[in-house]
Design a protein around this motif. Structure first.
Motif, PDB file in Angstrom:
ATOM      1  N   PHE A   6      10.193  -1.852  -8.395  1.00 35.27           N
ATOM      2  CA  PHE A   6      10.575  -1.124  -7.181  1.00 35.27           C
ATOM      3  C   PHE A   6       9.564  -1.424  -6.079  1.00 35.27           C
ATOM      4  O   PHE A   6       8.526  -0.791  -5.960  1.00 35.27           O
ATOM      5  CB  PHE A   6      10.649   0.378  -7.466  1.00 35.27           C
ATOM      6  N   GLN A   7       9.884  -2.445  -5.301  1.00 39.10           N
ATOM      7  CA  GLN A   7       9.044  -2.866  -4.185  1.00 39.10           C
ATOM      8  C   GLN A   7       9.903  -2.810  -2.914  1.00 39.10           C
ATOM      9  O   GLN A   7      10.493  -3.812  -2.498  1.00 39.10           O
ATOM     10  CB  GLN A   7       8.510  -4.286  -4.424  1.00 39.10           C
ATOM     11  N   PRO A   8       9.996  -1.629  -2.289  1.00 39.64           N
ATOM     12  CA  PRO A   8      10.883  -1.480  -1.133  1.00 39.64           C
ATOM     13  C   PRO A   8      10.199  -1.814   0.187  1.00 39.64           C
ATOM     14  O   PRO A   8       8.966  -1.787   0.306  1.00 39.64           O
ATOM     15  CB  PRO A   8      11.240   0.010  -1.183  1.00 39.64           C
ATOM     16  N   ALA A   9      11.020  -2.128   1.173  1.00 42.91           N
ATOM     17  CA  ALA A   9      10.547  -2.330   2.545  1.00 42.91           C
ATOM     18  C   ALA A   9      11.654  -1.871   3.486  1.00 42.91           C
ATOM     19  O   ALA A   9      12.841  -1.919   3.146  1.00 42.91           O
ATOM     20  CB  ALA A   9      10.210  -3.792   2.804  1.00 42.91           C
ATOM     21  N   PHE A  10      11.254  -1.423   4.668  1.00 43.10           N
ATOM     22  CA  PHE A  10      12.236  -1.095   5.699  1.00 43.10           C
ATOM     23  C   PHE A  10      12.814  -2.377   6.288  1.00 43.10           C
ATOM     24  O   PHE A  10      12.123  -3.399   6.416  1.00 43.10           O
ATOM     25  CB  PHE A  10      11.587  -0.301   6.831  1.00 43.10           C
ATOM     26  N   LEU A  11      14.081  -2.293   6.674  1.00 44.61           N
ATOM     27  CA  LEU A  11      14.775  -3.380   7.370  1.00 44.61           C
ATOM     28  C   LEU A  11      15.436  -2.779   8.606  1.00 44.61           C
ATOM     29  O   LEU A  11      16.304  -1.908   8.491  1.00 44.61           O
ATOM     30  CB  LEU A  11      15.822  -4.018   6.453  1.00 44.61           C
ATOM     31  N   ASP A  23       9.223   4.093  18.906  1.00 43.76           N
ATOM     32  CA  ASP A  23       9.241   5.369  18.192  1.00 43.76           C
ATOM     33  C   ASP A  23       9.822   5.204  16.792  1.00 43.76           C
ATOM     34  O   ASP A  23       9.290   5.739  15.810  1.00 43.76           O
ATOM     35  CB  ASP A  23      10.059   6.397  18.981  1.00 43.76           C
ATOM     36  N   THR A  24      10.908   4.438  16.679  1.00 42.69           N
ATOM     37  CA  THR A  24      11.531   4.207  15.374  1.00 42.69           C
ATOM     38  C   THR A  24      10.562   3.521  14.420  1.00 42.69           C
ATOM     39  O   THR A  24      10.422   3.918  13.253  1.00 42.69           O
ATOM     40  CB  THR A  24      12.810   3.362  15.539  1.00 42.69           C
ATOM     41  N   LEU A  25       9.885   2.488  14.906  1.00 44.03           N
ATOM     42  CA  LEU A  25       8.936   1.751  14.069  1.00 44.03           C
ATOM     43  C   LEU A  25       7.776   2.641  13.641  1.00 44.03           C
ATOM     44  O   LEU A  25       7.387   2.647  12.461  1.00 44.03           O
ATOM     45  CB  LEU A  25       8.415   0.531  14.820  1.00 44.03           C
ATOM     46  N   GLU A  26       7.209   3.372  14.573  1.00 40.82           N
ATOM     47  CA  GLU A  26       6.042   4.194  14.242  1.00 40.82           C
ATOM     48  C   GLU A  26       6.381   5.271  13.219  1.00 40.82           C
ATOM     49  O   GLU A  26       5.573   5.587  12.337  1.00 40.82           O
ATOM     50  CB  GLU A  26       5.447   4.788  15.513  1.00 40.82           C
ATOM     51  N   LYS A  27       7.580   5.829  13.299  1.00 41.43           N
ATOM     52  CA  LYS A  27       7.994   6.821  12.305  1.00 41.43           C
ATOM     53  C   LYS A  27       8.172   6.178  10.929  1.00 41.43           C
ATOM     54  O   LYS A  27       7.827   6.776   9.910  1.00 41.43           O
ATOM     55  CB  LYS A  27       9.282   7.510  12.755  1.00 41.43           C
ATOM     56  N   ALA A  28       8.703   4.957  10.902  1.00 43.67           N
ATOM     57  CA  ALA A  28       8.854   4.259   9.621  1.00 43.67           C
ATOM     58  C   ALA A  28       7.486   3.937   9.013  1.00 43.67           C
ATOM     59  O   ALA A  28       7.281   4.077   7.801  1.00 43.67           O
ATOM     60  CB  ALA A  28       9.672   2.983   9.816  1.00 43.67           C
ATOM     61  N   LEU A  29       6.546   3.512   9.851  1.00 45.18           N
ATOM     62  CA  LEU A  29       5.227   3.131   9.353  1.00 45.18           C
ATOM     63  C   LEU A  29       4.454   4.301   8.760  1.00 45.18           C
ATOM     64  O   LEU A  29       3.525   4.096   7.976  1.00 45.18           O
ATOM     65  CB  LEU A  29       4.415   2.490  10.483  1.00 45.18           C
ATOM     66  N   GLU A  30       4.828   5.527   9.101  1.00 42.82           N
ATOM     67  CA  GLU A  30       4.162   6.696   8.523  1.00 42.82           C
ATOM     68  C   GLU A  30       4.311   6.735   7.008  1.00 42.82           C
ATOM     69  O   GLU A  30       3.509   7.378   6.319  1.00 42.82           O
ATOM     70  CB  GLU A  30       4.736   7.983   9.131  1.00 42.82           C
ATOM     71  N   TYR A  31       5.320   6.045   6.479  1.00 42.64           N
ATOM     72  CA  TYR A  31       5.565   6.071   5.032  1.00 42.64           C
ATOM     73  C   TYR A  31       4.833   4.952   4.293  1.00 42.64           C
ATOM     74  O   TYR A  31       5.006   4.788   3.082  1.00 42.64           O
ATOM     75  CB  TYR A  31       7.072   6.040   4.764  1.00 42.64           C
ATOM     76  N   VAL A  35       7.541  -3.042   7.092  1.00 50.03           N
ATOM     77  CA  VAL A  35       8.734  -2.933   7.934  1.00 50.03           C
ATOM     78  C   VAL A  35       9.095  -4.323   8.443  1.00 50.03           C
ATOM     79  O   VAL A  35       8.272  -4.998   9.066  1.00 50.03           O
ATOM     80  CB  VAL A  35       8.502  -1.994   9.132  1.00 50.03           C
ATOM     81  N   LEU A  36      10.330  -4.736   8.172  1.00 51.02           N
ATOM     82  CA  LEU A  36      10.831  -6.009   8.687  1.00 51.02           C
ATOM     83  C   LEU A  36      11.721  -5.723   9.889  1.00 51.02           C
ATOM     84  O   LEU A  36      12.738  -5.036   9.769  1.00 51.02           O
ATOM     85  CB  LEU A  36      11.629  -6.756   7.618  1.00 51.02           C
ATOM     86  N   LEU A  37      11.324  -6.240  11.042  1.00 54.89           N
ATOM     87  CA  LEU A  37      12.135  -6.160  12.253  1.00 54.89           C
ATOM     88  C   LEU A  37      12.898  -7.471  12.398  1.00 54.89           C
ATOM     89  O   LEU A  37      12.288  -8.548  12.376  1.00 54.89           O
ATOM     90  CB  LEU A  37      11.241  -5.953  13.472  1.00 54.89           C
ATOM     91  N   VAL A  38      14.208  -7.382  12.544  1.00 52.32           N
ATOM     92  CA  VAL A  38      15.012  -8.588  12.740  1.00 52.32           C
ATOM     93  C   VAL A  38      15.563  -8.568  14.158  1.00 52.32           C
ATOM     94  O   VAL A  38      16.428  -7.751  14.491  1.00 52.32           O
ATOM     95  CB  VAL A  38      16.170  -8.679  11.724  1.00 52.32           C
ATOM     96  N   GLY A  59       0.342  -7.057   9.670  1.00 49.22           N
ATOM     97  CA  GLY A  59       0.101  -6.716   8.268  1.00 49.22           C
ATOM     98  C   GLY A  59       0.992  -5.606   7.766  1.00 49.22           C
ATOM     99  O   GLY A  59       1.155  -5.436   6.554  1.00 49.22           O
ATOM    100  N   LYS A  60       1.585  -4.848   8.692  1.00 49.75           N
ATOM    101  CA  LYS A  60       2.491  -3.766   8.317  1.00 49.75           C
ATOM    102  C   LYS A  60       3.915  -4.040   8.801  1.00 49.75           C
ATOM    103  O   LYS A  60       4.879  -3.732   8.108  1.00 49.75           O
ATOM    104  CB  LYS A  60       2.007  -2.435   8.901  1.00 49.75           C
ATOM    105  N   ALA A  61       4.030  -4.591  10.009  1.00 49.33           N
ATOM    106  CA  ALA A  61       5.336  -4.922  10.580  1.00 49.33           C
ATOM    107  C   ALA A  61       5.488  -6.437  10.649  1.00 49.33           C
ATOM    108  O   ALA A  61       4.584  -7.142  11.099  1.00 49.33           O
ATOM    109  CB  ALA A  61       5.478  -4.318  11.966  1.00 49.33           C
ATOM    110  N   ILE A  62       6.625  -6.924  10.163  1.00 51.76           N
ATOM    111  CA  ILE A  62       6.932  -8.353  10.149  1.00 51.76           C
ATOM    112  C   ILE A  62       8.108  -8.564  11.096  1.00 51.76           C
ATOM    113  O   ILE A  62       9.062  -7.764  11.109  1.00 51.76           O
ATOM    114  CB  ILE A  62       7.317  -8.813   8.734  1.00 51.76           C
TER     115      ILE A  62
END
Length: 250
Positions: A6-11, A23-31, A35-38, A59-62
């Protein structure tokens, strides 16, 4: 569950949401998950904002970018393949516009940790910001989904907050056609159920966008969605003996 299973990431697929994405990214990074931004071929203002965010959260957002705008479904497909190729097992899809409450994430994580092969789907609990026409119109899609799966397994096929098991989903995308635009979210779920995939529905809080930007093209996307439902209905007819037999067996 073994942690390596179980190695999850946000997409997060992004198209011209330069005002909401911070705002969306910063809230996701709290977890504390990657985070992969496409970037789905955004205009310069959003493209530059995404580059800035990726550098700020290195290092946190790709960040990956599609050369031209290809649609939400195409962006999600590109993100899913990128995550699997980089060792992730699950993708947590959320929309860029801030309509999803990331505080609901623990419900998804708990469900996925219990059944890692299950696709976890959010079903919306709307606040007063939802336009009533959208609220009522989406029920037409719900009815078609129930017809095309011969089940009520999917409570809401249009919510973009979901958690995908990547290995099974990539196999599905390799073997079956699935829409590239607003038709993706519904079609990928119907085909998942057709293939015997399990789903779990979890309630999620939904509000309407922070920046008020919608990329739903009334003519193009309604045509694509109508064609999708027609295609899926024909597919259901072909598969109906197996779908009915599966229900009979329980």
């Amino acid at each position: 569950m073994n942690k390596t299973d179980f190695q999850p990431a946000f997409l997060i697929p992004v198209y011209n949401h330069e005002h909401a994405i911070t705002d969306t990214l910063e809230k996701a990074l709290e977890y504390e998950l990657p985070v992969l931004l496409v970037d789905d071929g955004s205009d310069d203002a959003c493209r530059l904002k995404l580059i800035e965010l990726a550098e700020r959260h290195s290092g946190k957002a790709i960040l990956i970018r599609l050369a031209e705008n290809s649609g939400k479904g195409a962006a999600i497909k590109a993100g899913i393949r990128h995550l699997q190729q980089n060792g992730f097992t699950h993708a947590i899809q959320i929309d860029a516009d801030g309509q999803h409450d990331v505080a609901d994430l623990p419900k998804f994580m708990k469900a996925a940790e219990q059944r890692s092969e299950t696709l976890i789907i959010g079903y919306p609990q709307y606040d007063e910001s939802v336009p009533k026409t959208r609220l009522y119109a989406r029920y037409l899609t719900h009815v078609w989904v129930w017809i095309n799966t011969l089940s009520f397994a999917i409570k809401d096929s249009m919510c973009g907050f979901r958690l995908y098991p990547l290995a099974a989903l990539v196999t599905q995308l390799d073997e079956e056609r699935c829409g590239d635009r607003m038709d993706f979210d519904t079609e990928v779920l119907v085909r998942w159920v057709w293939r015997g995939g399990k789903v779990t529905n979890v309630p999620v809080n939904v509000r309407y966008p922070l920046d008020g930007v919608s990329h739903f093209n009334v003519f193009r996307d309604n045509v694509l969605i109508s064609l999708m439902h027609s295609r899926l209905f024909l597919g259901m007819l072909v598969r109906s003996p197996n779908l009915i037999w599966r229900k009979v067996r329980g």
